[in-house]
Design a protein around this motif. Structure first.
Motif, PDB file in Angstrom:
ATOM      1  N   ASP A 105       0.834  -1.193   0.000  1.00  0.00           N
ATOM      2  CA  ASP A 105       0.000   0.000   0.000  1.00  0.00           C
ATOM      3  C   ASP A 105       0.877   1.254   0.000  1.00  0.00           C
ATOM      4  N   TYR A 106       0.748   2.053  -1.057  1.00  0.00           N
ATOM      5  CA  TYR A 106       1.473   3.323  -1.164  1.00  0.00           C
ATOM      6  C   TYR A 106       0.486   4.485  -1.206  1.00  0.00           C
ATOM      7  N   SER A 107      -0.695   4.286  -0.651  1.00  0.00           N
ATOM      8  CA  SER A 107      -1.734   5.308  -0.701  1.00  0.00           C
ATOM      9  C   SER A 107      -1.296   6.565   0.038  1.00  0.00           C
ATOM     10  N   LEU A 108      -1.769   7.689  -0.470  1.00  0.00           N
ATOM     11  CA  LEU A 108      -1.502   8.990   0.127  1.00  0.00           C
ATOM     12  C   LEU A 108      -2.835   9.657   0.414  1.00  0.00           C
ATOM     13  N   GLY A 109      -3.178   9.735   1.683  1.00  0.00           N
ATOM     14  CA  GLY A 109      -4.470  10.320   2.045  1.00  0.00           C
ATOM     15  C   GLY A 109      -5.591   9.530   1.419  1.00  0.00           C
ATOM     16  N   LYS A 110      -6.411  10.209   0.620  1.00  0.00           N
ATOM     17  CA  LYS A 110      -7.560   9.570  -0.036  1.00  0.00           C
ATOM     18  C   LYS A 110      -7.223   9.041  -1.431  1.00  0.00           C
ATOM     19  N   GLN A 111      -5.952   9.117  -1.813  1.00  0.00           N
ATOM     20  CA  GLN A 111      -5.565   8.589  -3.125  1.00  0.00           C
ATOM     21  C   GLN A 111      -4.997   7.183  -2.977  1.00  0.00           C
ATOM     22  N   VAL A 112      -5.651   6.229  -3.628  1.00  0.00           N
ATOM     23  CA  VAL A 112      -5.275   4.823  -3.552  1.00  0.00           C
ATOM     24  C   VAL A 112      -4.144   4.529  -4.532  1.00  0.00           C
ATOM     25  N   ASN A 113      -3.016   4.044  -3.991  1.00  0.00           N
ATOM     26  CA  ASN A 113      -1.858   3.649  -4.793  1.00  0.00           C
ATOM     27  C   ASN A 113      -1.314   2.350  -4.219  1.00  0.00           C
ATOM     28  N   GLY A 114      -0.869   1.449  -5.089  1.00  0.00           N
ATOM     29  CA  GLY A 114      -0.270   0.236  -4.561  1.00  0.00           C
ATOM     30  C   GLY A 114       0.059  -0.793  -5.622  1.00  0.00           C
ATOM     31  N   ASP A 115       0.801  -1.801  -5.181  1.00  0.00           N
ATOM     32  CA  ASP A 115       1.146  -2.958  -6.003  1.00  0.00           C
ATOM     33  C   ASP A 115       0.465  -4.172  -5.395  1.00  0.00           C
ATOM     34  N   VAL A 116      -0.312  -4.884  -6.218  1.00  0.00           N
ATOM     35  CA  VAL A 116      -1.060  -6.047  -5.772  1.00  0.00           C
ATOM     36  C   VAL A 116      -0.521  -7.262  -6.523  1.00  0.00           C
ATOM     37  N   TYR A 117       0.127  -8.162  -5.783  1.00  0.00           N
ATOM     38  CA  TYR A 117       0.670  -9.387  -6.369  1.00  0.00           C
ATOM     39  C   TYR A 117      -0.318 -10.515  -6.120  1.00  0.00           C
ATOM     40  N   ILE A 118      -0.653 -11.246  -7.182  1.00  0.00           N
ATOM     41  CA  ILE A 118      -1.639 -12.317  -7.088  1.00  0.00           C
ATOM     42  C   ILE A 118      -1.053 -13.602  -7.664  1.00  0.00           C
ATOM     43  N   SER A 119      -1.096 -14.668  -6.862  1.00  0.00           N
ATOM     44  CA  SER A 119      -0.691 -15.983  -7.343  1.00  0.00           C
ATOM     45  C   SER A 119      -1.878 -16.633  -8.046  1.00  0.00           C
ATOM     46  N   VAL A 120      -1.760 -16.772  -9.357  1.00  0.00           N
ATOM     47  CA  VAL A 120      -2.826 -17.397 -10.141  1.00  0.00           C
ATOM     48  C   VAL A 120      -3.018 -18.847  -9.709  1.00  0.00           C
ATOM     49  N   GLU A 121      -1.924 -19.528  -9.394  1.00  0.00           N
ATOM     50  CA  GLU A 121      -2.009 -20.916  -8.923  1.00  0.00           C
ATOM     51  C   GLU A 121      -2.860 -21.022  -7.658  1.00  0.00           C
ATOM     52  N   ARG A 122      -2.621 -20.129  -6.701  1.00  0.00           N
ATOM     53  CA  ARG A 122      -3.329 -20.159  -5.422  1.00  0.00           C
ATOM     54  C   ARG A 122      -4.804 -19.835  -5.640  1.00  0.00           C
ATOM     55  N   VAL A 123      -5.086 -18.853  -6.498  1.00  0.00           N
ATOM     56  CA  VAL A 123      -6.481 -18.483  -6.774  1.00  0.00           C
ATOM     57  C   VAL A 123      -7.215 -19.669  -7.390  1.00  0.00           C
ATOM     58  N   ARG A 124      -6.554 -20.364  -8.311  1.00  0.00           N
ATOM     59  CA  ARG A 124      -7.154 -21.529  -8.965  1.00  0.00           C
ATOM     60  C   ARG A 124      -7.468 -22.625  -7.924  1.00  0.00           C
TER      61      ARG A 124
END
Length: 136
Positions: free
Chosen positions: A66-85
């Protein structure tokens, strides 16, 4: 700006519609969209991040920075496709449904929702279900 990046063979279908859906959720939660990067990867990739940055030697479906600043949403979201499956199979839902849940889960964290307690987890699940219903 929402971007989708791939460290695996997987490719999201319907990126523009998903991007708009995520943007609408951010606005609905009273936040502004900044720079959000989704990175789709495999278990090994995400496990390395989990060990390196969180000191957790466990598999997970999502890690968000999460790199959000105040009310501005910023970030890097890493998702494992294997785990989701695998989770989709375990929960007996479609892969698309589980992927949608994980996509919005990271954003909800950026909007201040937690999931460590039972009550917080229930509210998070309620919000996830609400936004997933908006996709139909």
């Amino acid at each position: 700006m929402i971007s989708f990046n791939y460290e695996t063979e997987f490719q999201l279908q319907n990126e523009p519609a998903l991007s708009q859906w995520i943007s609408n959720a951010i606005i609905n939660e009273g936040f502004n969209e900044g720079e959000i990067n989704y990175i789709f990867c495999d278990d090994a990739y995400l496990l390395d991040l989990n060990i390196q940055f969180l000191e957790h030697d466990t598999l997970t479906d999502i890690i968000s920075f999460d790199y959000s600043l105040g009310k501005q949403v910023n970030g890097d979201v890493y998702i494992s496709v294997e785990r989701v499956r695998e989770n989709a199979d375990d929960y007996e839902v479609s892969f698309e449904n589980e992927m949608s849940r994980v996509l919005i889960h990271g954003i909800l964290h950026y909007c201040g929702y937690k999931d460590k307690t039972e009550a917080d987890g229930a509210l998070m699940r309620e919000k996830e279900n609400y936004y997933i219903s908006q996709l139909d």
